[in-house]
Design a protein around this motif. Structure first.
Motif, PDB file in Angstrom:
ATOM      1  N   ALA A 101       6.169   6.008   1.142  1.00  0.00           N
ATOM      2  CA  ALA A 101       7.192   4.971   1.002  1.00  0.00           C
ATOM      3  C   ALA A 101       6.646   3.577   1.267  1.00  0.00           C
ATOM      4  O   ALA A 101       7.241   2.587   0.834  1.00  0.00           O
ATOM      5  CB  ALA A 101       8.355   5.259   1.953  1.00  0.00           C
ATOM      6  N   ASN A 102       5.504   3.487   1.948  1.00  0.00           N
ATOM      7  CA  ASN A 102       4.956   2.189   2.334  1.00  0.00           C
ATOM      8  C   ASN A 102       3.856   1.701   1.402  1.00  0.00           C
ATOM      9  O   ASN A 102       3.113   0.774   1.727  1.00  0.00           O
ATOM     10  CB  ASN A 102       4.392   2.253   3.759  1.00  0.00           C
ATOM     11  CG  ASN A 102       3.290   3.296   3.904  1.00  0.00           C
ATOM     12  OD1 ASN A 102       3.419   4.404   3.406  1.00  0.00           O
ATOM     13  ND2 ASN A 102       2.209   2.954   4.576  1.00  0.00           N
ATOM     14  N   THR A 103       3.749   2.295   0.229  1.00  0.00           N
ATOM     15  CA  THR A 103       2.709   1.896  -0.719  1.00  0.00           C
ATOM     16  C   THR A 103       3.085   0.609  -1.454  1.00  0.00           C
ATOM     17  O   THR A 103       4.229   0.143  -1.376  1.00  0.00           O
ATOM     18  CB  THR A 103       2.448   3.012  -1.747  1.00  0.00           C
ATOM     19  OG1 THR A 103       1.334   2.665  -2.566  1.00  0.00           O
ATOM     20  CG2 THR A 103       3.659   3.208  -2.651  1.00  0.00           C
ATOM     21  N   VAL A 108       4.617   3.437  -7.542  1.00  0.00           N
ATOM     22  CA  VAL A 108       5.948   3.915  -7.910  1.00  0.00           C
ATOM     23  C   VAL A 108       6.260   3.580  -9.367  1.00  0.00           C
ATOM     24  O   VAL A 108       6.878   4.377 -10.080  1.00  0.00           O
ATOM     25  CB  VAL A 108       7.006   3.309  -6.976  1.00  0.00           C
ATOM     26  CG1 VAL A 108       8.373   3.934  -7.235  1.00  0.00           C
ATOM     27  CG2 VAL A 108       6.615   3.495  -5.513  1.00  0.00           C
ATOM     28  N   PRO A 118      10.339   9.378  -8.330  1.00  0.00           N
ATOM     29  CA  PRO A 118       9.614   9.151  -7.078  1.00  0.00           C
ATOM     30  C   PRO A 118      10.398   9.692  -5.893  1.00  0.00           C
ATOM     31  O   PRO A 118      11.616   9.483  -5.781  1.00  0.00           O
ATOM     32  CB  PRO A 118       9.501   7.621  -7.006  1.00  0.00           C
ATOM     33  CG  PRO A 118      10.668   7.121  -7.798  1.00  0.00           C
ATOM     34  CD  PRO A 118      10.895   8.130  -8.889  1.00  0.00           C
ATOM     35  N   PHE A 120      10.191   9.372  -1.901  1.00  0.00           N
ATOM     36  CA  PHE A 120       9.515   8.566  -0.892  1.00  0.00           C
ATOM     37  C   PHE A 120       9.358   9.344   0.412  1.00  0.00           C
ATOM     38  O   PHE A 120      10.334   9.826   0.986  1.00  0.00           O
ATOM     39  CB  PHE A 120      10.286   7.279  -0.636  1.00  0.00           C
ATOM     40  CG  PHE A 120      10.355   6.375  -1.836  1.00  0.00           C
ATOM     41  CD1 PHE A 120       9.270   5.602  -2.205  1.00  0.00           C
ATOM     42  CD2 PHE A 120      11.507   6.307  -2.614  1.00  0.00           C
ATOM     43  CE1 PHE A 120       9.314   4.767  -3.306  1.00  0.00           C
ATOM     44  CE2 PHE A 120      11.570   5.476  -3.722  1.00  0.00           C
ATOM     45  CZ  PHE A 120      10.472   4.706  -4.071  1.00  0.00           C
ATOM     46  N   GLU A 122       7.867   9.321   4.394  1.00  0.00           N
ATOM     47  CA  GLU A 122       7.407   8.496   5.503  1.00  0.00           C
ATOM     48  C   GLU A 122       5.927   8.783   5.754  1.00  0.00           C
ATOM     49  O   GLU A 122       5.501   9.943   5.715  1.00  0.00           O
ATOM     50  CB  GLU A 122       8.198   8.814   6.770  1.00  0.00           C
ATOM     51  CG  GLU A 122       9.664   8.434   6.717  1.00  0.00           C
ATOM     52  CD  GLU A 122       9.924   7.019   7.206  1.00  0.00           C
ATOM     53  OE1 GLU A 122       9.226   6.095   6.744  1.00  0.00           O
ATOM     54  OE2 GLU A 122      10.836   6.841   8.034  1.00  0.00           O
ATOM     55  N   HIS A 333      11.246   0.844  -1.892  1.00  0.00           N
ATOM     56  CA  HIS A 333      12.647   1.276  -1.878  1.00  0.00           C
ATOM     57  C   HIS A 333      13.604   0.158  -1.450  1.00  0.00           C
ATOM     58  O   HIS A 333      14.824   0.327  -1.548  1.00  0.00           O
ATOM     59  CB  HIS A 333      12.832   2.507  -0.986  1.00  0.00           C
ATOM     60  CG  HIS A 333      12.810   2.218   0.484  1.00  0.00           C
ATOM     61  ND1 HIS A 333      11.644   2.014   1.181  1.00  0.00           N
ATOM     62  CD2 HIS A 333      13.811   2.093   1.388  1.00  0.00           C
ATOM     63  CE1 HIS A 333      11.916   1.793   2.455  1.00  0.00           C
ATOM     64  NE2 HIS A 333      13.221   1.835   2.603  1.00  0.00           N
ATOM     65  N   TYR A 338      14.153  -1.279  -7.602  1.00  0.00           N
ATOM     66  CA  TYR A 338      14.536   0.087  -7.270  1.00  0.00           C
ATOM     67  C   TYR A 338      15.811   0.092  -6.431  1.00  0.00           C
ATOM     68  O   TYR A 338      15.879   0.746  -5.398  1.00  0.00           O
ATOM     69  CB  TYR A 338      13.375   0.800  -6.573  1.00  0.00           C
ATOM     70  CG  TYR A 338      12.259   1.147  -7.523  1.00  0.00           C
ATOM     71  CD1 TYR A 338      12.345   2.263  -8.345  1.00  0.00           C
ATOM     72  CD2 TYR A 338      11.143   0.320  -7.648  1.00  0.00           C
ATOM     73  CE1 TYR A 338      11.343   2.577  -9.252  1.00  0.00           C
ATOM     74  CE2 TYR A 338      10.141   0.619  -8.561  1.00  0.00           C
ATOM     75  CZ  TYR A 338      10.247   1.748  -9.355  1.00  0.00           C
ATOM     76  OH  TYR A 338       9.261   2.047 -10.262  1.00  0.00           O
ATOM     77  N   TYR A 341      17.553   3.000  -4.765  1.00  0.00           N
ATOM     78  CA  TYR A 341      16.969   3.600  -3.567  1.00  0.00           C
ATOM     79  C   TYR A 341      17.164   2.713  -2.326  1.00  0.00           C
ATOM     80  O   TYR A 341      16.685   3.069  -1.239  1.00  0.00           O
ATOM     81  CB  TYR A 341      15.467   3.835  -3.770  1.00  0.00           C
ATOM     82  CG  TYR A 341      15.147   4.837  -4.855  1.00  0.00           C
ATOM     83  CD1 TYR A 341      14.973   6.184  -4.544  1.00  0.00           C
ATOM     84  CD2 TYR A 341      15.003   4.445  -6.183  1.00  0.00           C
ATOM     85  CE1 TYR A 341      14.666   7.112  -5.535  1.00  0.00           C
ATOM     86  CE2 TYR A 341      14.701   5.369  -7.177  1.00  0.00           C
ATOM     87  CZ  TYR A 341      14.535   6.691  -6.847  1.00  0.00           C
ATOM     88  OH  TYR A 341      14.237   7.615  -7.817  1.00  0.00           O
ATOM     89  N   THR A 349       8.928   3.436   7.799  1.00  0.00           N
ATOM     90  CA  THR A 349       8.435   2.551   6.738  1.00  0.00           C
ATOM     91  C   THR A 349       8.985   1.144   6.908  1.00  0.00           C
ATOM     92  O   THR A 349       8.245   0.160   6.797  1.00  0.00           O
ATOM     93  CB  THR A 349       8.827   3.110   5.359  1.00  0.00           C
ATOM     94  OG1 THR A 349       8.121   4.338   5.150  1.00  0.00           O
ATOM     95  CG2 THR A 349       8.468   2.137   4.244  1.00  0.00           C
TER      96      THR A 349
END
Length: 386
Positions: A101-103, A108, A118, A120, A122, A333, A338, A341, A349
């Motif tokens: 999720a932190n990319t 994504v 996707p 996500f 943690e 997110h 997005y 989300y 995240t």
């Protein structure tokens, strides 16, 4: 004499430490780069020529893989692998892809561009990468792909991830945009998963002088389809097998990358030395330093610390001549792109993205610049009102 010393010291101390000095980095290889450019110009061949073939072969060998396919950028590399797997019948639209999720949002975008979903996860709270616990927490029967992102230059626990993927019949696509040359037990990123995607954006550890990317894999079939998809879906000129795109690594960028690949290991060693000095000499209770899983395997694309009052800390750095960046202010997110989300509950995240900040880590930094960063960071006082 004392006044001269004071003047020299003040000029040094007041000089801005750049976050990343690309001009200085590339000037080291200026003659080699100019020779490479001249070679391409004089060849009269500018797309899909010998420079590309040479770089693909050398980069595949560098990664410890059988195949490399040059593409236009890192996002295309991710997108084309997933698109190729759809063409091969390995995955289908609507299948789920687990992604940290932190990319960066590119990871994504490649998923949604292909009509995949996707999911996500943690990240690990120490490494900020996927681990088995985070994957298991979001796995469903619809999961078909795991997309580990080797964030900041440290490779994900790929031995465990591959064992899990194989037990579930899942495909693994490594996002290696920040991890050129990173490794675990001597095995480099790009050679663990079923495929991997690299970016050679100028600021990467192996950076072109423009946009560039590559797909790396052991699968000759996948490499062939990716290459075809990136050439308008055409293997034979004017005959189109797939609904492809135009995504090719041009001869000029391939020539530049051929030059810079020769120096990548040396630059990685310099990054490790700077990072080690930061880790040893930054001593500030307000700062959480990076966790290092494998000191020799980390290539330190970024040196990311955490601090609770990031805005105050960034102001302190800026006032004292230390450029800094945030990787990244908003997780995917939470982005408008997005919005479906936006209501996801991903507390770790969100906390990471609220606290991370990247310090300068440039392989051309001199000892004075490194010492200044350390000094300024150590002088920070939480909730200072300076």
């Amino acid at each position: 004499m004392v006044e001269l010393f004071v003047t020299i010291f003040m000029n040094w101390y007041c000089k801005m430490v750049k976050f990343l000095d690309l001009k200085r980095i590339n000037s080291q290889y200026r003659d080699d780069l100019l020779n490479a450019a001249s070679r391409v110009i004089d060849s009269g061949w500018y797309i899909m020529g010998q420079e590309l073939k040479s770089f693909e072969s050398r980069f595949a060998e560098f990664c410890g893989a059988k195949e490399a396919v040059g593409v236009a950028n890192g996002l295309d590399a991710l997108t084309l692998v997933l698109k190729a797997w759809i063409e091969m019948g390995v995955v289908k639209k609507g299948d789920e892809v687990i992604v940290p999720a932190n990319t960066y949002i590119a990871s994504v975008l490649a998923i949604s561009e292909n009509g995949l979903v996707p999911v996500f996860a943690e990240p690990n709270s120490k490494t900020y990468n996927l681990d088995i616990k985070s994957i298991e927490a979001v796995y469903t029967e619809k999961t078909k792909v795991i997309l580990p992102v080797h964030l900041y230059g440290q490779i994900s626990p790929m031995k465990e991830i591959m064992a899990y993927a194989n037990s579930k019949g899942l495909m693994v696509l490594e996002d290696c945009a920040q991890s050129h040359g990173a490794e675990i037990e001597g095995k480099r990123c790009g050679s663990w998963g079923h495929a991997s995607a690299f970016s050679f954006y100028p600021g990467k550890n192996l950076g072109a002088l423009g946009d560039a990317g590559a797909v790396v894999t052991d699968s000759k079939e996948l490499a062939k389809i990716v290459r075809t998809l990136g050439n308008y879906g055409s293997e034979v000129k004017y005959v189109n097998k797939y609904q492809g795109v135009n995504s090719r690594l041009d001869e000029m960028q391939a020539a530049f990358l051929n030059v810079k690949l020769d120096y990548l290991n040396k630059e990685s060693d310099k990054r490790r030395r700077i990072a080690k000095k930061y880790l040893m000499q930054i001593k500030n209770k307000a700062i959480e330093l990076p966790y290092v899983d494998d000191e020799l395997g980390h290539v330190w694309h970024l040196f990311v610390i955490r601090v609770k009052d990031r805005e105050d800390f960034a102001s302190h750095l800026n006032k004292n001549g230390i450029q800094n960046l945030i990787h990244y202010p908003l997780p995917p997110h939470r982005q408008e792109a997005y919005k479906d989300y936006n209501n996801l509950s991903l507390p770790l995240t969100d906390k990471i993205h609220a606290e991370v900040l990247s310090l300068p880590l440039d392989p051309t930094m001199d000892s004075f610049e490194v010492d200044k960063v350390i000094s300024v960071v150590n002088s920070y006082v939480l909730d200072s009102s300076e």
